[in-house]
Design a protein around this motif. Structure first.
Motif, PDB file in Angstrom:
ATOM      1  N   ALA A 276      -2.724   5.482 -10.299  1.00 25.98           N
ATOM      2  CA  ALA A 276      -4.164   5.238 -10.475  1.00 25.98           C
ATOM      3  C   ALA A 276      -4.451   4.329  -9.433  1.00 25.98           C
ATOM      4  O   ALA A 276      -6.136   4.439  -9.088  1.00 25.98           O
ATOM      5  CB  ALA A 276      -4.969   5.509 -11.599  1.00 25.98           C
ATOM      6  N   ARG A 277      -3.668   4.011  -9.194  1.00 31.77           N
ATOM      7  CA  ARG A 277      -3.548   3.192  -8.330  1.00 31.77           C
ATOM      8  C   ARG A 277      -3.359   3.083  -6.987  1.00 31.77           C
ATOM      9  O   ARG A 277      -2.459   3.931  -6.583  1.00 31.77           O
ATOM     10  CB  ARG A 277      -2.824   1.173  -8.519  1.00 31.77           C
ATOM     11  CG  ARG A 277      -3.340   1.106 -10.016  1.00 31.77           C
ATOM     12  CD  ARG A 277      -4.555   0.427  -9.696  1.00 31.77           C
ATOM     13  NE  ARG A 277      -4.776   0.034 -11.283  1.00 31.77           N
ATOM     14  CZ  ARG A 277      -4.829  -1.300 -11.766  1.00 31.77           C
ATOM     15  NH1 ARG A 277      -5.620  -1.996 -10.743  1.00 31.77           N
ATOM     16  NH2 ARG A 277      -5.242  -1.699 -13.214  1.00 31.77           N
ATOM     17  N   ASP A 278      -3.627   1.987  -5.937  1.00 33.41           N
ATOM     18  CA  ASP A 278      -3.197   2.369  -4.071  1.00 33.41           C
ATOM     19  C   ASP A 278      -2.507   1.553  -3.855  1.00 33.41           C
ATOM     20  O   ASP A 278      -2.111   1.591  -2.208  1.00 33.41           O
ATOM     21  CB  ASP A 278      -4.265   1.926  -3.454  1.00 33.41           C
ATOM     22  CG  ASP A 278      -5.432   1.051  -3.506  1.00 33.41           C
ATOM     23  OD1 ASP A 278      -4.681   0.206  -4.280  1.00 33.41           O
ATOM     24  OD2 ASP A 278      -5.806   0.839  -2.626  1.00 33.41           O
ATOM     25  N   TRP A 279      -1.503   1.284  -4.715  1.00 34.70           N
ATOM     26  CA  TRP A 279      -0.115   0.544  -4.351  1.00 34.70           C
ATOM     27  C   TRP A 279       1.099   0.946  -5.230  1.00 34.70           C
ATOM     28  O   TRP A 279       0.883   1.265  -5.863  1.00 34.70           O
ATOM     29  CB  TRP A 279      -0.307  -1.096  -4.588  1.00 34.70           C
ATOM     30  CG  TRP A 279      -0.715  -2.169  -5.765  1.00 34.70           C
ATOM     31  CD1 TRP A 279      -2.496  -1.756  -6.229  1.00 34.70           C
ATOM     32  CD2 TRP A 279      -0.153  -1.934  -7.233  1.00 34.70           C
ATOM     33  NE1 TRP A 279      -2.121  -1.802  -7.244  1.00 34.70           N
ATOM     34  CE2 TRP A 279      -0.921  -2.147  -7.994  1.00 34.70           C
ATOM     35  CE3 TRP A 279       1.509  -1.961  -6.886  1.00 34.70           C
ATOM     36  CZ2 TRP A 279      -0.443  -2.566  -9.286  1.00 34.70           C
ATOM     37  CZ3 TRP A 279       1.437  -2.012  -8.426  1.00 34.70           C
ATOM     38  CH2 TRP A 279       0.798  -2.389  -8.877  1.00 34.70           C
ATOM     39  N   ILE A 280       2.043   0.107  -4.094  1.00 32.54           N
ATOM     40  CA  ILE A 280       3.753   0.734  -5.207  1.00 32.54           C
ATOM     41  C   ILE A 280       3.760  -0.525  -4.958  1.00 32.54           C
ATOM     42  O   ILE A 280       4.151  -1.820  -4.253  1.00 32.54           O
ATOM     43  CB  ILE A 280       4.399   2.467  -4.842  1.00 32.54           C
ATOM     44  CG1 ILE A 280       5.209   2.334  -5.681  1.00 32.54           C
ATOM     45  CG2 ILE A 280       4.079   2.035  -3.375  1.00 32.54           C
ATOM     46  CD1 ILE A 280       6.056   3.348  -4.950  1.00 32.54           C
TER      47      ILE A 280
ATOM     48  N   PRO B  35       1.182  -1.775  -0.056  1.00 33.80           N
ATOM     49  CA  PRO B  35      -0.280  -0.292  -0.372  1.00 33.80           C
ATOM     50  C   PRO B  35       0.824   1.427  -0.031  1.00 33.80           C
ATOM     51  O   PRO B  35       1.840   0.911   0.376  1.00 33.80           O
ATOM     52  CB  PRO B  35      -0.565  -0.540   1.346  1.00 33.80           C
ATOM     53  CG  PRO B  35      -0.867  -1.326   1.500  1.00 33.80           C
ATOM     54  CD  PRO B  35       0.306  -2.078   1.498  1.00 33.80           C
ATOM     55  N   LYS B  36       0.511   2.507  -1.287  1.00 33.88           N
ATOM     56  CA  LYS B  36       1.127   3.528  -0.826  1.00 33.88           C
ATOM     57  C   LYS B  36       1.641   4.111   0.776  1.00 33.88           C
ATOM     58  O   LYS B  36       1.963   4.632   0.953  1.00 33.88           O
ATOM     59  CB  LYS B  36       0.509   4.758  -1.779  1.00 33.88           C
ATOM     60  CG  LYS B  36       1.296   3.806  -3.353  1.00 33.88           C
ATOM     61  CD  LYS B  36       0.220   4.886  -4.405  1.00 33.88           C
ATOM     62  CE  LYS B  36       0.048   4.343  -5.549  1.00 33.88           C
ATOM     63  NZ  LYS B  36       0.206   5.199  -6.580  1.00 33.88           N
ATOM     64  N   SER B  37       0.787   3.524   1.420  1.00 34.94           N
ATOM     65  CA  SER B  37       0.330   4.677   2.973  1.00 34.94           C
ATOM     66  C   SER B  37       1.900   4.271   3.347  1.00 34.94           C
ATOM     67  O   SER B  37       1.721   4.148   4.567  1.00 34.94           O
ATOM     68  CB  SER B  37      -0.751   4.038   3.267  1.00 34.94           C
ATOM     69  OG  SER B  37      -1.163   2.437   3.640  1.00 34.94           O
ATOM     70  N   ALA B  38       2.027   2.838   3.610  1.00 35.25           N
ATOM     71  CA  ALA B  38       2.766   1.723   4.256  1.00 35.25           C
ATOM     72  C   ALA B  38       4.006   2.112   3.701  1.00 35.25           C
ATOM     73  O   ALA B  38       4.907   2.376   4.567  1.00 35.25           O
ATOM     74  CB  ALA B  38       2.704   0.503   3.713  1.00 35.25           C
ATOM     75  N   LEU B  39       4.805   3.128   2.518  1.00 28.95           N
ATOM     76  CA  LEU B  39       5.686   3.300   2.319  1.00 28.95           C
ATOM     77  C   LEU B  39       6.090   5.021   2.958  1.00 28.95           C
ATOM     78  O   LEU B  39       5.529   6.200   2.398  1.00 28.95           O
ATOM     79  CB  LEU B  39       5.469   2.962   0.441  1.00 28.95           C
ATOM     80  CG  LEU B  39       7.225   3.474  -0.092  1.00 28.95           C
ATOM     81  CD1 LEU B  39       8.915   2.464   0.284  1.00 28.95           C
ATOM     82  CD2 LEU B  39       6.724   3.788  -1.896  1.00 28.95           C
ATOM     83  N   THR B  40       7.104   4.380   3.221  1.00 29.63           N
ATOM     84  CA  THR B  40       7.884   5.592   3.119  1.00 29.63           C
ATOM     85  C   THR B  40       9.435   6.209   2.792  1.00 29.63           C
ATOM     86  O   THR B  40      10.287   5.205   3.295  1.00 29.63           O
ATOM     87  CB  THR B  40       8.000   6.463   5.126  1.00 29.63           C
ATOM     88  OG1 THR B  40       7.353   6.320   5.263  1.00 29.63           O
ATOM     89  CG2 THR B  40       9.094   7.406   5.378  1.00 29.63           C
ATOM     90  N   VAL B  41       9.721   7.279   2.212  1.00 31.72           N
ATOM     91  CA  VAL B  41      10.622   7.267   1.284  1.00 31.72           C
ATOM     92  C   VAL B  41      11.449   8.206   2.143  1.00 31.72           C
ATOM     93  O   VAL B  41      10.904   9.608   1.883  1.00 31.72           O
ATOM     94  CB  VAL B  41      10.238   7.758  -0.465  1.00 31.72           C
ATOM     95  CG1 VAL B  41      11.917   7.448  -1.200  1.00 31.72           C
ATOM     96  CG2 VAL B  41       9.747   6.763  -0.541  1.00 31.72           C
TER      97      VAL B  41
END
Length: 132
Positions: free
Chosen positions: A83-87, A44-50
């Motif tokens: 456009a998706r909620d994942w990376i 999930p994009k919300s789980a990734l911190t860069v």
């Protein structure tokens, strides 16, 4: 939590929670992006911190997808369909054990002729998981 980084350390990232199973993509674009086939896990994009995000260069490889790499060392790091909620994060960029496994190979119709896949995992000519 999984932690990863590029070769030079200018970009690092953390994924909150365990990494899901990964796939190996053998499409022509992934092979050119990574130098072989690209193994990544969708988070999930919300789980990734860069950290060092200013050093990530994004290349739009299609109308639906962009790919992120370190602008300094060139390390392949991310596959992002905006456009998706994942990376997808490159498993090769994870520092230390990943705690996950591959679950399948995709775009086998584009696989390079210089290697064989004999790991017993499912092999698909398309992308059955999420259609990006």
């Amino acid at each position: 939590m999984a932690k990863g980084s590029c070769l030079c350390g200018a970009v690092s990232f953390e994924v909150a929670g365990a990494l899901p199973t990964a796939d190996g993509c053998h499409c022509t674009i992934c092979r050119k992006f990574s130098g072989h086939y690209f193994v990544s896990a969708d988070v999930p994009k919300s789980a990734l911190t860069v950290t060092g995000e200013e050093n990530v260069t994004w290349y739009a490889s299609s109308e639906k997808v962009r790919r992120g790499f370190c602008r300094i060392c060139g390390a392949s790091l991310f596959f992002d369909p905006p456009a998706r909620d994942w990376i997808a994060v490159a498993l090769g960029a994870i520092d230390g054990p990943t705690g996950t496994r591959m679950s399948e190979h995709i775009f086998m119709g584009n696989k390079g002729d210089y290697y064989e896949i004999a790991d017993g995992l499912p092999q698909h000519d398309t992308i059955p998981k999420h259609g990006a």
